[in-house]
Design a protein around this motif. Sequence first.
Motif, PDB file in Angstrom:
ATOM      1  N   ASN A   3      27.357 -20.753   9.783  1.00  0.00           N
ATOM      2  CA  ASN A   3      27.652 -21.758   9.294  1.00  0.00           C
ATOM      3  C   ASN A   3      29.065 -22.997   8.768  1.00  0.00           C
ATOM      4  O   ASN A   3      29.485 -21.681   8.981  1.00  0.00           O
ATOM      5  N   LYS A   6      30.292 -23.537   5.917  1.00  0.00           N
ATOM      6  CA  LYS A   6      30.837 -21.972   4.811  1.00  0.00           C
ATOM      7  C   LYS A   6      31.923 -21.562   5.536  1.00  0.00           C
ATOM      8  O   LYS A   6      32.145 -21.268   4.556  1.00  0.00           O
ATOM      9  N   ASP A  10      34.732 -21.100   2.990  1.00  0.00           N
ATOM     10  CA  ASP A  10      35.827 -20.013   2.701  1.00  0.00           C
ATOM     11  C   ASP A  10      37.172 -20.060   2.800  1.00  0.00           C
ATOM     12  O   ASP A  10      38.252 -19.304   2.541  1.00  0.00           O
TER      13      ASP A  10
END
Length: 76
Positions: A3, A6, A10
């Motif tokens: 993804n 994501k 991060d």
Amino acid sequence: MSNALKRLLDLMPKAPEFVGTITHEDHPQYKVLVVDGSGLVMCTSSTKYAVNTRVFVSGQEIKRVAPSGAVVQIEV
């Protein structure tokens, strides 16, 4: 395929980072005056810093030296 959102999230820091000036040095304990006016913060660092050095602080830890210049807050 992972993804993309994501992976982007991060990359962002989990804890906010503040800019401050070291006012008292007793390695590894430091007192840092945060630029936003919130006051003194007791911090630790494995690297030795001198008084009046501008640094980035996250939590109670000094992360790295901050560049000189104006501080701008960016809301995300």
